[in-house]
Scaffold this motif. Structure first.
Motif, PDB file in Angstrom:
ATOM      1  N   LEU A  72       0.835  -1.208   0.000  1.00  0.00           N
ATOM      2  CA  LEU A  72       0.000   0.000   0.000  1.00  0.00           C
ATOM      3  C   LEU A  72       0.866   1.253   0.000  1.00  0.00           C
ATOM      4  CD1 LEU A  72      -2.904  -0.663   2.547  1.00  0.00           C
ATOM      5  CD2 LEU A  72      -2.883  -0.976   0.068  1.00  0.00           C
ATOM      6  N   PRO A  73       0.490   2.276  -0.784  1.00  0.00           N
ATOM      7  CA  PRO A  73       1.241   3.541  -0.758  1.00  0.00           C
ATOM      8  C   PRO A  73       0.938   4.305   0.532  1.00  0.00           C
ATOM      9  CG  PRO A  73      -0.683   3.753  -2.171  1.00  0.00           C
ATOM     10  CD  PRO A  73      -0.645   2.319  -1.714  1.00  0.00           C
ATOM     11  N   VAL A  74       1.745   5.326   0.801  1.00  0.00           N
ATOM     12  CA  VAL A  74       1.646   6.065   2.060  1.00  0.00           C
ATOM     13  C   VAL A  74       0.234   6.584   2.325  1.00  0.00           C
ATOM     14  CG1 VAL A  74       2.566   8.187   0.988  1.00  0.00           C
ATOM     15  CG2 VAL A  74       2.687   7.919   3.458  1.00  0.00           C
ATOM     16  N   GLU A  75      -0.436   7.087   1.285  1.00  0.00           N
ATOM     17  CA  GLU A  75      -1.746   7.710   1.526  1.00  0.00           C
ATOM     18  C   GLU A  75      -2.819   6.686   1.919  1.00  0.00           C
ATOM     19  OE1 GLU A  75      -0.055   7.872  -1.266  1.00  0.00           O
ATOM     20  OE2 GLU A  75      -1.259   7.161  -2.959  1.00  0.00           O
ATOM     21  N   ARG A  76      -2.527   5.403   1.679  1.00  0.00           N
ATOM     22  CA  ARG A  76      -3.524   4.391   2.064  1.00  0.00           C
ATOM     23  C   ARG A  76      -3.125   3.650   3.337  1.00  0.00           C
ATOM     24  NH1 ARG A  76      -4.965   0.726  -2.615  1.00  0.00           N
ATOM     25  NH2 ARG A  76      -6.467  -0.003  -1.062  1.00  0.00           N
ATOM     26  N   ARG A  77      -2.083   4.152   3.999  1.00  0.00           N
ATOM     27  CA  ARG A  77      -1.688   3.540   5.274  1.00  0.00           C
ATOM     28  C   ARG A  77      -2.158   4.410   6.429  1.00  0.00           C
ATOM     29  NH1 ARG A  77       4.323   0.856   4.536  1.00  0.00           N
ATOM     30  NH2 ARG A  77       3.885  -0.053   2.489  1.00  0.00           N
ATOM     31  N   ASP A  78      -2.393   3.782   7.563  1.00  0.00           N
ATOM     32  CA  ASP A  78      -2.876   4.512   8.736  1.00  0.00           C
ATOM     33  C   ASP A  78      -1.688   5.128   9.486  1.00  0.00           C
ATOM     34  OD1 ASP A  78      -4.571   5.478  10.602  1.00  0.00           O
ATOM     35  OD2 ASP A  78      -5.016   3.547  11.546  1.00  0.00           O
ATOM     36  N   VAL A  79      -0.896   5.927   8.768  1.00  0.00           N
ATOM     37  CA  VAL A  79       0.310   6.524   9.359  1.00  0.00           C
ATOM     38  C   VAL A  79       0.420   7.998   8.946  1.00  0.00           C
ATOM     39  CG1 VAL A  79       1.639   4.368   9.283  1.00  0.00           C
ATOM     40  CG2 VAL A  79       1.833   5.983   7.397  1.00  0.00           C
ATOM     41  N   ALA A  95      -3.929  27.754  11.061  1.00  0.00           N
ATOM     42  CA  ALA A  95      -5.069  26.850  11.246  1.00  0.00           C
ATOM     43  C   ALA A  95      -5.356  26.072   9.958  1.00  0.00           C
ATOM     44  CB  ALA A  95      -6.303  27.635  11.679  1.00  0.00           C
ATOM     45  N   GLY A  96      -5.178  26.747   8.813  1.00  0.00           N
ATOM     46  CA  GLY A  96      -5.405  26.080   7.523  1.00  0.00           C
ATOM     47  C   GLY A  96      -4.449  24.916   7.336  1.00  0.00           C
ATOM     48  N   ALA A 101      -5.274  18.091   6.879  1.00  0.00           N
ATOM     49  CA  ALA A 101      -5.501  16.635   6.835  1.00  0.00           C
ATOM     50  C   ALA A 101      -6.960  16.283   7.125  1.00  0.00           C
ATOM     51  CB  ALA A 101      -4.561  15.923   7.799  1.00  0.00           C
ATOM     52  N   PRO A 102      -7.580  16.865   8.164  1.00  0.00           N
ATOM     53  CA  PRO A 102      -8.993  16.552   8.367  1.00  0.00           C
ATOM     54  C   PRO A 102      -9.862  16.941   7.166  1.00  0.00           C
ATOM     55  CG  PRO A 102      -8.130  17.801  10.256  1.00  0.00           C
ATOM     56  CD  PRO A 102      -7.014  17.648   9.263  1.00  0.00           C
ATOM     57  N   ARG A 103      -9.534  18.070   6.518  1.00  0.00           N
ATOM     58  CA  ARG A 103     -10.299  18.484   5.335  1.00  0.00           C
ATOM     59  C   ARG A 103     -10.143  17.440   4.228  1.00  0.00           C
ATOM     60  NH1 ARG A 103     -14.174  21.570   4.343  1.00  0.00           N
ATOM     61  NH2 ARG A 103     -13.378  22.944   2.724  1.00  0.00           N
ATOM     62  N   LEU A 104      -8.884  16.983   4.063  1.00  0.00           N
ATOM     63  CA  LEU A 104      -8.600  15.985   3.037  1.00  0.00           C
ATOM     64  C   LEU A 104      -9.378  14.694   3.313  1.00  0.00           C
ATOM     65  CD1 LEU A 104      -6.588  16.221   0.651  1.00  0.00           C
ATOM     66  CD2 LEU A 104      -4.968  14.903   2.007  1.00  0.00           C
ATOM     67  N   ALA A 105      -9.538  14.402   4.603  1.00  0.00           N
ATOM     68  CA  ALA A 105     -10.245  13.178   4.999  1.00  0.00           C
ATOM     69  C   ALA A 105     -11.762  13.366   4.934  1.00  0.00           C
ATOM     70  CB  ALA A 105      -9.817  12.773   6.402  1.00  0.00           C
ATOM     71  N   GLY A 106     -12.217  14.573   4.536  1.00  0.00           N
ATOM     72  CA  GLY A 106     -13.652  14.770   4.328  1.00  0.00           C
ATOM     73  C   GLY A 106     -14.352  15.563   5.419  1.00  0.00           C
ATOM     74  N   ALA A 107     -13.594  16.064   6.428  1.00  0.00           N
ATOM     75  CA  ALA A 107     -14.246  16.842   7.490  1.00  0.00           C
ATOM     76  C   ALA A 107     -14.763  18.164   6.926  1.00  0.00           C
ATOM     77  CB  ALA A 107     -13.269  17.107   8.629  1.00  0.00           C
ATOM     78  N   ARG A 148      -0.229  19.550  12.917  1.00  0.00           N
ATOM     79  CA  ARG A 148      -0.797  19.077  11.649  1.00  0.00           C
ATOM     80  C   ARG A 148      -0.704  17.546  11.554  1.00  0.00           C
ATOM     81  NH1 ARG A 148       1.814  20.901   6.053  1.00  0.00           N
ATOM     82  NH2 ARG A 148       3.420  19.505   6.849  1.00  0.00           N
ATOM     83  N   ALA A 149       0.444  16.996  11.987  1.00  0.00           N
ATOM     84  CA  ALA A 149       0.599  15.532  11.952  1.00  0.00           C
ATOM     85  C   ALA A 149      -0.422  14.874  12.889  1.00  0.00           C
ATOM     86  CB  ALA A 149       2.019  15.161  12.360  1.00  0.00           C
ATOM     87  N   LEU A 150      -0.639  15.473  14.065  1.00  0.00           N
ATOM     88  CA  LEU A 150      -1.586  14.888  15.028  1.00  0.00           C
ATOM     89  C   LEU A 150      -3.021  15.004  14.515  1.00  0.00           C
ATOM     90  CD1 LEU A 150      -0.069  16.327  18.335  1.00  0.00           C
ATOM     91  CD2 LEU A 150       0.030  13.947  17.543  1.00  0.00           C
ATOM     92  N   ALA A 151      -3.304  16.127  13.830  1.00  0.00           N
ATOM     93  CA  ALA A 151      -4.672  16.364  13.362  1.00  0.00           C
ATOM     94  C   ALA A 151      -5.094  15.345  12.302  1.00  0.00           C
ATOM     95  CB  ALA A 151      -4.797  17.781  12.809  1.00  0.00           C
ATOM     96  N   ALA A 152      -4.115  14.686  11.681  1.00  0.00           N
ATOM     97  CA  ALA A 152      -4.457  13.652  10.696  1.00  0.00           C
ATOM     98  C   ALA A 152      -5.095  12.451  11.407  1.00  0.00           C
ATOM     99  CB  ALA A 152      -3.206  13.220   9.939  1.00  0.00           C
ATOM    100  N   GLU A 153      -4.887  12.363  12.732  1.00  0.00           N
ATOM    101  CA  GLU A 153      -5.496  11.319  13.578  1.00  0.00           C
ATOM    102  C   GLU A 153      -5.288   9.918  13.014  1.00  0.00           C
ATOM    103  OE1 GLU A 153      -9.469  12.786  14.544  1.00  0.00           O
ATOM    104  OE2 GLU A 153      -8.577  13.871  16.231  1.00  0.00           O
ATOM    105  N   ARG A 154      -4.042   9.669  12.603  1.00  0.00           N
ATOM    106  CA  ARG A 154      -3.687   8.317  12.158  1.00  0.00           C
ATOM    107  C   ARG A 154      -3.186   7.519  13.354  1.00  0.00           C
ATOM    108  NH1 ARG A 154      -2.907   8.420   6.492  1.00  0.00           N
ATOM    109  NH2 ARG A 154      -4.458   9.890   5.744  1.00  0.00           N
ATOM    110  N   SER A 155      -3.155   6.199  13.216  1.00  0.00           N
ATOM    111  CA  SER A 155      -2.779   5.355  14.364  1.00  0.00           C
ATOM    112  C   SER A 155      -1.310   5.463  14.706  1.00  0.00           C
ATOM    113  CB  SER A 155      -3.096   3.888  14.065  1.00  0.00           C
ATOM    114  OG  SER A 155      -4.455   3.767  13.812  1.00  0.00           O
ATOM    115  N   VAL A 156      -0.464   5.605  13.669  1.00  0.00           N
ATOM    116  CA  VAL A 156       0.986   5.578  13.919  1.00  0.00           C
ATOM    117  C   VAL A 156       1.611   6.873  13.396  1.00  0.00           C
ATOM    118  CG1 VAL A 156       3.149   4.345  13.456  1.00  0.00           C
ATOM    119  CG2 VAL A 156       1.015   3.058  13.726  1.00  0.00           C
ATOM    120  N   LEU A 157       2.398   7.496  14.259  1.00  0.00           N
ATOM    121  CA  LEU A 157       3.080   8.732  13.882  1.00  0.00           C
ATOM    122  C   LEU A 157       4.564   8.427  13.723  1.00  0.00           C
ATOM    123  CD1 LEU A 157       2.804  11.765  13.459  1.00  0.00           C
ATOM    124  CD2 LEU A 157       2.826  12.067  15.936  1.00  0.00           C
TER     125      LEU A 157
END
Ligand SMILES: Nc1ncnc2c1ncn2[C@@H]1O[C@H](COP(=O)(O)OP(=O)(O)OP(=O)(O)O)[C@@H](O)[C@H]1O
Length: 383
Positions: A72-79, A95-96, A101-107, A148-157
């Protein structure tokens, strides 16, 4: 649950002779932090990139939460990956950037801005939402990048030397922040770093040298009980005393020292500079050698003296500042009482003839060491 598992990862970049990583395996339980340390060019970033999906390992597998994501490429991993340079988007305000990342995820916009505020509060940057990123200091920019990295709310940082460009005070502040983020969010973290103090933030440390994992253990164990001479040399501050172990006693030109090593044969005693003392006369029950002071340097409130023993061994001793140590002075360097840490000498080590041996039958050079029965260092991922 295991959040991230690397299973025998080997990676060879096209056109290179040697693999950047060789059969490295490590598992990181959910909510834990792993630090990856090693000299420059040892393969740390390659390991992180393999975990992220930024490089496809030549062989081996990457698992996230038990699922094989090797292809899986990076964008499809939970990281999420964070690099040394903050790489913020100049056309967005603070803030933007965090809301990206949340916007990208559909928020929705409102929800994404709410998340941005939450993570900016967490990294102690409240009130900076509307500021252009060009108006941030280096430390603030790196805090925004962390938010910004935390706001992506992925499992692994995955953090690739994120604080190494900051000065020491800002770096310490970021270390405190990592502790606060861990307490608040309990993320699974992998931190690549050169800085051994920074590595001590992690629950466990993986030492990678020349693409090979040498040790996987808590930082304190790596520091006091390195699993190989290469690890000891990377850490620095050890005096290596070659000799022979017989019945749990290391024999060398320093004397006899009980060692924490199960086995017999050529072995190198590793003495930390903080554990050595200078004295006029060796005390019974300790080991020591007469040596001459060749250098002296001050490190904060301590002084590090370098000495040379008659056989040519270089010895480092760390003492409280104010101790009278003069270059040219002859003195006894003393260690112990043990048990001290020793490692079987590898074939590459020159082991001089041992001192008097109590057991002539055990005189065979190159004797084989047995495994340590209860290894205090924890499992070695790969030697
Ligand atoms: N894209 C590439 N193509 C060819 N070789 C590469 C590439 N990237 C890294 N390497 C080589 O792979 C080895 C490991 O590199 P890597 O960047 O993983 O090491 P590192 O431990 O992170 O180093 P540093 O601490 O200096 O960042 C090095 O020998 C490096 O030169």
């Amino acid at each position: 649950m295991t959040a991230l598992e690397l299973d025998r990862i080997t990676h060879r970049y096209p056109g290179t002779e040697r693999p950047a990583l060789s059969e490295v395996s490590v598992a990181v339980p959910a909510g834990r932090m792993l630090a990856v340390v090693g000299p420059s060019g040892s393969g740390k970033s390659t390991l992180l990139r393999a975990a992220a999906g930024l490089v496809r390992p030549t062989s081996g597998a990457v698992h996230l939460a038990g699922r094989d994501v090797t292809d899986l490429p990076v964008e499809r991993r939970d990281v999420t990956v964070m690099f040394q340079e903050p790489t913020l988007f100049d056309h967005l305000d603070v803030a933007g950037n965090v809301a990206f990342a949340p916007r990208l995820a559909g928020a929705r916009r409102r929800e994404a801005r709410r998340l941005a505020r939450r993570y900016l509060d967490l990294v102690r940057l409240p009130g900076l939402q509307d500021r252009p990123v060009s108006a941030l200091s280096g430390g603030q920019a790196q805090r925004v990048a962390l938010a910004r990295a935390l706001a992506a709310e992925r499992s692994v940082l995955l953090l690739d030397e994120p604080f190494s460009a900051l000065d020491s005070e800002l770096r310490r502040a970021m270390h405190d922040l990592v502790g606060e983020v861990r307490a608040a969010l309990d993320p699974t973290l992998v931190l690549v770093t050169h800085d051994l103090d920074e590595a001590a933030l992690a629950d466990r440390v993986l030492v990678v040298i020349d693409g090979v994992a040498h040790q996987h253990a808590p930082a304190a164990a790596v520091y006091t009980r390195p699993a190989s001479l290469a690890v000891a040399r990377m850490l620095g501050g050890f005096t290596e005393v070659p000799g022979i172990v017989r019945r749990g006693i290391h024999h060398s030109d320093w004397g006899r020292m009980p060692v924490d090593l199960f086995g017999e044969g050529p072995a190198v005693l590793l003495l930390r500079r903080e554990d050595l003392r200078l004295t006029s006369q060796a005390t019974p029950g300790t080991v020591g050698i007469t040596a001459r002071v060749t250098h002296r340097r001050v490190r904060g409130r301590r002084v590090v003296a370098t000495l040379r023993a008659p056989a040519g061994t270089t010895i480092e001793v760390e003492l409280p500042l104010g101790r009278d140590v003069r270059v040219g002075q002859e003195t006894v360097v003393q260690a112990g009482p043990g048990p001290a840490w020793a490692l079987p000498a590898t074939a590459a080590e020159t082991v001089p003839a041992p001192g008097p041996d109590p057991d002539p039958a055990a005189e065979t050079p190159g004797a084989v060491f047995t495994e340590r029965s209860a290894d205090p260092r924890g499992p070695v991922a790969q030697r």
